[in-house]
Design an enzyme around this catalytic site. Structure first.
Site, PDB file in Angstrom:
ATOM      1  N   LYS A 252     -57.766 -75.618   3.532  1.00  0.00           N
ATOM      2  CA  LYS A 252     -57.117 -76.910   3.239  1.00  0.00           C
ATOM      3  C   LYS A 252     -58.173 -77.921   2.826  1.00  0.00           C
ATOM      4  O   LYS A 252     -59.102 -78.206   3.571  1.00  0.00           O
ATOM      5  CB  LYS A 252     -56.355 -77.410   4.472  1.00  0.00           C
ATOM      6  CG  LYS A 252     -55.799 -78.842   4.338  1.00  0.00           C
ATOM      7  CD  LYS A 252     -55.010 -79.287   5.569  1.00  0.00           C
ATOM      8  CE  LYS A 252     -54.634 -80.773   5.485  1.00  0.00           C
ATOM      9  NZ  LYS A 252     -53.906 -81.254   6.688  1.00  0.00           N
ATOM     10  N   LYS A 264     -50.173 -93.252   8.102  1.00  0.00           N
ATOM     11  CA  LYS A 264     -50.672 -93.135   9.475  1.00  0.00           C
ATOM     12  C   LYS A 264     -51.042 -94.514  10.019  1.00  0.00           C
ATOM     13  O   LYS A 264     -51.377 -95.411   9.245  1.00  0.00           O
ATOM     14  CB  LYS A 264     -51.935 -92.261   9.495  1.00  0.00           C
ATOM     15  CG  LYS A 264     -51.705 -90.793   9.219  1.00  0.00           C
ATOM     16  CD  LYS A 264     -53.034 -90.040   9.220  1.00  0.00           C
ATOM     17  CE  LYS A 264     -52.823 -88.564   8.916  1.00  0.00           C
ATOM     18  NZ  LYS A 264     -52.124 -87.828   9.980  1.00  0.00           N
ATOM     19  N   ARG A 338     -49.461 -78.312   4.586  1.00  0.00           N
ATOM     20  CA  ARG A 338     -48.636 -77.126   4.312  1.00  0.00           C
ATOM     21  C   ARG A 338     -48.137 -77.121   2.872  1.00  0.00           C
ATOM     22  O   ARG A 338     -47.877 -76.064   2.306  1.00  0.00           O
ATOM     23  CB  ARG A 338     -47.495 -77.057   5.339  1.00  0.00           C
ATOM     24  CG  ARG A 338     -46.570 -78.224   5.313  1.00  0.00           C
ATOM     25  CD  ARG A 338     -45.722 -78.374   6.579  1.00  0.00           C
ATOM     26  NE  ARG A 338     -46.472 -78.978   7.690  1.00  0.00           N
ATOM     27  CZ  ARG A 338     -45.959 -79.218   8.891  1.00  0.00           C
ATOM     28  NH1 ARG A 338     -44.705 -78.887   9.171  1.00  0.00           N
ATOM     29  NH2 ARG A 338     -46.687 -79.772   9.833  1.00  0.00           N
TER      30      ARG A 338
HETATM   31  N1  BES Z   1     -54.300 -83.727   8.894  1.00  0.00           N
HETATM   32  C1  BES Z   1     -53.192 -83.941   9.752  1.00  0.00           C
HETATM   33  C2  BES Z   1     -53.332 -83.217  11.076  1.00  0.00           C
HETATM   34  C3  BES Z   1     -54.248 -83.855  12.093  1.00  0.00           C
HETATM   35  C4  BES Z   1     -53.886 -85.001  12.755  1.00  0.00           C
HETATM   36  C5  BES Z   1     -55.429 -83.237  12.420  1.00  0.00           C
HETATM   37  C6  BES Z   1     -54.729 -85.541  13.708  1.00  0.00           C
HETATM   38  C7  BES Z   1     -56.258 -83.766  13.370  1.00  0.00           C
HETATM   39  C8  BES Z   1     -55.911 -84.915  14.014  1.00  0.00           C
HETATM   40  C9  BES Z   1     -51.927 -83.432   9.081  1.00  0.00           C
HETATM   41  O1  BES Z   1     -51.864 -83.570   7.713  1.00  0.00           O
HETATM   42  C10 BES Z   1     -50.797 -84.231   9.646  1.00  0.00           C
HETATM   43  O2  BES Z   1     -50.776 -85.409   9.428  1.00  0.00           O
HETATM   44  N2  BES Z   1     -49.910 -83.565  10.364  1.00  0.00           N
HETATM   45  C11 BES Z   1     -48.806 -84.236  10.983  1.00  0.00           C
HETATM   46  C12 BES Z   1     -47.607 -83.363  10.858  1.00  0.00           C
HETATM   47  C13 BES Z   1     -46.327 -84.040  11.272  1.00  0.00           C
HETATM   48  C14 BES Z   1     -45.977 -85.140  10.286  1.00  0.00           C
HETATM   49  C15 BES Z   1     -45.231 -83.016  11.325  1.00  0.00           C
HETATM   50  C16 BES Z   1     -49.162 -84.453  12.454  1.00  0.00           C
HETATM   51  O3  BES Z   1     -49.776 -83.579  13.063  1.00  0.00           O
HETATM   52  O4  BES Z   1     -48.837 -85.518  12.959  1.00  0.00           O
HETATM   53 ZN    ZN Z   2     -53.661 -83.606   6.727  1.00  0.00          ZN
HETATM   54 MN    MN Z   3     -51.123 -85.462   7.129  1.00  0.00          MN
END
Ligand code: BES
Ligand code: ZN
Ligand code: MN
Length: 495
Positions: A252, A264, A338
């Site tokens: 990724k 975020k 994803r």
């Molecule tokens: N890159 C993030 C995952 C992440 C978040 C890694 C915090 C490390 C620390 C990913 O793209 C993401 O934002 N995932 C979301 C998914 C959700 C919206 C279903 C998450 O984990 O909040």
């Molecule tokens: Zn991400």
């Molecule tokens: Mn994300």
């Protein structure tokens, strides 16, 4: 930094000139009669030093030694893990000192994996990021000599360790760079520079037009909101005959993840520069392959782009068409990893791979589940899962297998597309893996969620270079040139 492996006894080490001599001391080891061994055993007898893992005793210019500093570092049971702890403590304690050339001495034959652990720990404990720090000083340490009773028996593991360090440090460098110094274009340039003549590595970089032609509608949808053009990086390492099926690694490469329109919160958003650590680990593996040159074929695929909010951005509710033909309802633009990986997994099929492993900082839920100790491992194939788990144990870069029951996919149902990109909050790391699994067809596939292990936050904020160690150990075990321990684990599992 240079590493060197030498046959060296405690008696030979004592007079040798070095900025620091670190002697690794096992619990209940029989002391020799040389000056160094007596120095250690006197301290043990006087209860000034206990050879438990992580315990240190240091002396400055002790009489009778050639070293400016002599350190005893306890390695307890002598295991690779204890050696890692000891070398991390000893080399860490030298970080502020002017020591440039040091010796790490194993007075007795090292345990399986212990030399590698020492090399990796010395590199990790002396690592300094400098690229964007103006005039900051770099790493002081110039050379680490590993002394063992019989260098010939350790040479192969030492060479692998040195190659692994090169890979880990490349992964750290790209992970640590701020997003404006690690754009998709710069990441592609880094990949391309791995493909120097004679490296055994080839690299091809696709841009927006080629990616559109391939029909990667899901990947393109994430990249839409950014001024930075996307890149799709294809790396090839051929160490085995052409006909041998390759292992495909998919990393990724979100060079910054704002969340997109599903933006975020501000706190710690800076850490989303690390959202390309999966990609960085693939670059690191290729760097190490070009040094170690094992007889395997490996393909690296990196979809790289930013996830930004913009007038052109993907919106919640939008439906996109992936390369596989499946349509995806994007209910949350922050579940973007994803969306870029699914198209890379479809692309992987053309290589008729022996296995496909994707590596991704995919979910915050995985951080909640496993913290920073173990990466999440998901696989529909028991043999691949077992091999990856064993490689993680041997490399001291562990992972833990998580479930993939079909019931976890319930929440991904959509009224407007073949699949939604998010389910509820429950088991978020698993539902993300279930989404990916829909794009793996008949591939032998595993997914590593490294959201908790790829970097550290807080005062020690920085990339860890994980899981380069795990992946290399897995690849080397495929050709039977891994540490003896991994073979033992595999044989036991077959029996
Ligand atoms: N890159 C993030 C995952 C992440 C978040 C890694 C915090 C490390 C620390 C990913 O793209 C993401 O934002 N995932 C979301 C998914 C959700 C919206 C279903 C998450 O984990 O909040
Ligand atoms: Zn991400
Ligand atoms: Mn994300």
């Amino acid at each position: 930094m240079d590493f060197e492996l030498k046959t060296l006894s405690a008696a030979d080490a004592a007079p040798s000139r070095t900025d620091a001599l670190i002697v690794l001391v096992q619990l209940e080891s029989k002391p020799g009669r040389d000056a160094l061994s007596r120095w250690v055993s006197d301290a043990v007898k006087a209860q000034d030093f206990e050879p438990r893992a992580g315990k240190l005793l240091a002396a400055y210019r002790p009489a009778g030694f050639g070293a400016t500093r002599v350190l005893a570092a306890g390695i307890g049971d002598g295991s690779a893990k204890s050696v890692r702890q000891a070398v991390a403590a000893a080399v860490g304690s030298l970080k502020g000192s002017p020591a440039r050339k040091i010796t790490v001495l194993f007075p007795a034959a090292p345990a399986a994996g212990a030399v590698r652990a020492a090399v990796l720990a010395a590199a990790d404990a002396s690592y300094v990021y400098t690229t964007t720090r103006g005039k900051a000083d770099g790493r002081k340490l110039e050379r680490v000599t590993i002394g063992v009773p019989d260098a010939a028996t350790q040479q192969q593991f030492f060479d692998q360790a040195r190659g692994t360090v090169a890979g880990v440090e490349l992964a750290k460098e790209w992970g640590n760079r701020p997003a404006n110094h690690a754009t998709p274009t710069l990441l592609a340039d880094a990949a391309q520079s791995l493909a120097r003549r004679g490296s055994g590595v080839q690299c091809e970089v696709l841009g927006p037009r080629e990616v559109a032609k391939l029909g990667m509608g899901s990947f393109m949808a994430v990249a839409r909101g950014s001024e930075e053009p996307l890149r799709f990086i294809v790396l090839k390492y051929q160490g085995a005959p052409k006909a041998a099926a390759p292992v495909v690694l998919v990393g990724k490469g979100i060079t910054f993840d704002t969340g997109g329109i599903s933006i975020k919160p501000a706190a710690e958003m800076d850490e989303m520069k690390f959202d390309m650590c999966g990609a960085a680990s693939v670059l690191g593996v290729f760097k190490a392959l070009s040094e170690i040159r094992p007889a395997v074929n490996v393909i690296g695929l990196i979809p790289a782009c930013e996830n930004m909010p913009d007038g052109r951005s993907l919106k919640p509710g939008d439906v996109v068409t992936s390369m596989s033909g499946q349509t995806i309802e994007v209910l949350n633009t922050d579940a973007e990893g994803r969306l870029i990986l699914c198209d890379a997994l479809s692309y992987a099929e053309r290589f008729k791979p022996a296995a496909v492993i994707d590596i991704a900082t995919l979910t915050g839920a995985c951080v909640i589940a496993l913290g920073g100790v173990r990466s999440g491992l998901f696989s529909s194939n028991d043999a691949l899962a077992t091999a990856l788990q064993a490689a993680g144990e041997v490399a001291l870069d562990p992972c833990w297998r998580m479930p993939l029951d079909d019931e976890y996919a319930e929440g991904l149902k959509s009224n407007f597309a073949d699949v939604a990109n998010v389910a509820g909050r429950a088991a978020g790391a698993v539902t993300a893996a279930k989404f990916l699994q829909r794009f793996t067809g008949s591939l032998t596939w595993a997914h590593l969620d490294i959201a908790g292990t790829a970097w550290k936050g807080g005062a020690a904020k920085g990339s860890t270079g994980r899981p380069v160690g795990l992946l290399l150990e897995y690849l080397l075990a495929q050709v039977g040139v891994s540490q003896p321990a991994v073979r033992a684990v595999r044989v036991r599992q077959r029996a």
